[in-house]
Design a protein around this motif. Sequence first.
Motif, PDB file in Angstrom:
ATOM      1  N   TRP A  24       0.810  -1.207   0.000  1.00  0.00           N
ATOM      2  CA  TRP A  24       0.000   0.000   0.000  1.00  0.00           C
ATOM      3  C   TRP A  24       0.850   1.265   0.000  1.00  0.00           C
ATOM      4  N   THR A  25       0.243   2.340  -0.479  1.00  0.00           N
ATOM      5  CA  THR A  25       0.839   3.665  -0.375  1.00  0.00           C
ATOM      6  C   THR A  25      -0.229   4.610   0.174  1.00  0.00           C
ATOM      7  N   ALA A  26       0.251   5.585   0.919  1.00  0.00           N
ATOM      8  CA  ALA A  26      -0.589   6.694   1.359  1.00  0.00           C
ATOM      9  C   ALA A  26       0.140   7.953   0.898  1.00  0.00           C
ATOM     10  N   THR A  27      -0.568   8.798   0.167  1.00  0.00           N
ATOM     11  CA  THR A  27       0.031  10.008  -0.380  1.00  0.00           C
ATOM     12  C   THR A  27      -0.814  11.210   0.029  1.00  0.00           C
ATOM     13  N   ALA A  28      -0.136  12.214   0.583  1.00  0.00           N
ATOM     14  CA  ALA A  28      -0.819  13.446   0.974  1.00  0.00           C
ATOM     15  C   ALA A  28      -0.353  14.572   0.067  1.00  0.00           C
ATOM     16  N   VAL A  29      -1.292  15.419  -0.324  1.00  0.00           N
ATOM     17  CA  VAL A  29      -0.985  16.571  -1.176  1.00  0.00           C
ATOM     18  C   VAL A  29      -1.600  17.806  -0.528  1.00  0.00           C
ATOM     19  N   ASP A  30      -0.777  18.837  -0.413  1.00  0.00           N
ATOM     20  CA  ASP A  30      -1.232  20.123   0.103  1.00  0.00           C
ATOM     21  C   ASP A  30      -0.641  21.201  -0.798  1.00  0.00           C
ATOM     22  N   GLY A  31      -1.403  21.624  -1.782  1.00  0.00           N
ATOM     23  CA  GLY A  31      -0.895  22.601  -2.747  1.00  0.00           C
ATOM     24  C   GLY A  31       0.263  22.018  -3.539  1.00  0.00           C
ATOM     25  N   ASP A  32       1.431  22.659  -3.448  1.00  0.00           N
ATOM     26  CA  ASP A  32       2.622  22.203  -4.161  1.00  0.00           C
ATOM     27  C   ASP A  32       3.423  21.164  -3.389  1.00  0.00           C
ATOM     28  N   TYR A  33       2.971  20.784  -2.207  1.00  0.00           N
ATOM     29  CA  TYR A  33       3.718  19.873  -1.342  1.00  0.00           C
ATOM     30  C   TYR A  33       3.100  18.482  -1.369  1.00  0.00           C
ATOM     31  N   THR A  34       3.984  17.470  -1.439  1.00  0.00           N
ATOM     32  CA  THR A  34       3.543  16.080  -1.489  1.00  0.00           C
ATOM     33  C   THR A  34       4.408  15.239  -0.556  1.00  0.00           C
ATOM     34  N   ALA A  35       3.776  14.304   0.135  1.00  0.00           N
ATOM     35  CA  ALA A  35       4.483  13.338   0.969  1.00  0.00           C
ATOM     36  C   ALA A  35       3.848  11.975   0.726  1.00  0.00           C
ATOM     37  N   SER A  36       4.666  10.922   0.777  1.00  0.00           N
ATOM     38  CA  SER A  36       4.159   9.586   0.494  1.00  0.00           C
ATOM     39  C   SER A  36       4.828   8.560   1.396  1.00  0.00           C
ATOM     40  N   ILE A  37       4.075   7.541   1.761  1.00  0.00           N
ATOM     41  CA  ILE A  37       4.582   6.413   2.548  1.00  0.00           C
ATOM     42  C   ILE A  37       4.172   5.141   1.826  1.00  0.00           C
ATOM     43  N   TYR A  38       5.126   4.200   1.727  1.00  0.00           N
ATOM     44  CA  TYR A  38       4.869   2.880   1.148  1.00  0.00           C
ATOM     45  C   TYR A  38       5.150   1.835   2.212  1.00  0.00           C
ATOM     46  N   SER A  39       4.315   0.819   2.278  1.00  0.00           N
ATOM     47  CA  SER A  39       4.580  -0.298   3.182  1.00  0.00           C
ATOM     48  C   SER A  39       3.769  -1.510   2.726  1.00  0.00           C
ATOM     49  N   THR A  40       3.847  -2.566   3.511  1.00  0.00           N
ATOM     50  CA  THR A  40       3.067  -3.771   3.240  1.00  0.00           C
ATOM     51  C   THR A  40       2.333  -4.187   4.507  1.00  0.00           C
ATOM     52  N   CYS A  41       1.318  -4.997   4.319  1.00  0.00           N
ATOM     53  CA  CYS A  41       0.562  -5.570   5.422  1.00  0.00           C
ATOM     54  C   CYS A  41       0.345  -7.047   5.096  1.00  0.00           C
TER      55      CYS A  41
END
Length: 99
Positions: A24-41
């Motif tokens: 899975w990935t979780a990606t956050a976007v706030d205007g021009d800013y992006t952060a992402s996390i990848y992991s498994t379950c």
Amino acid sequence: MTTTWTITQTDYEVSNGFITTAHWTATAVDGDYTASIYSTCSFAAAEPSIPYADVTMQEVLNWCWNNGVDKDATEAALAANIALQKNPVQASGTPWGQA
């Protein structure tokens, strides 16, 4: 800030279709800013409760959140990453040669 959760891949038993691991990935976007996390379950071996061909991404995400993936903590980490991008506390460079 908008956060999007995605199951990018599953690993499953060919014999019965049981999903053993969700990527899975979780990606956050706030205007021009992006952060992402990848992991498994991973899931304990069992018979699938939903046939593999019929399972939805939302169902697999729910399984992840019910099997140790802390949704709130992950989203808080993404928000903290974006906050640091907006207001950095560290920088890189050299003091010489700058105009």
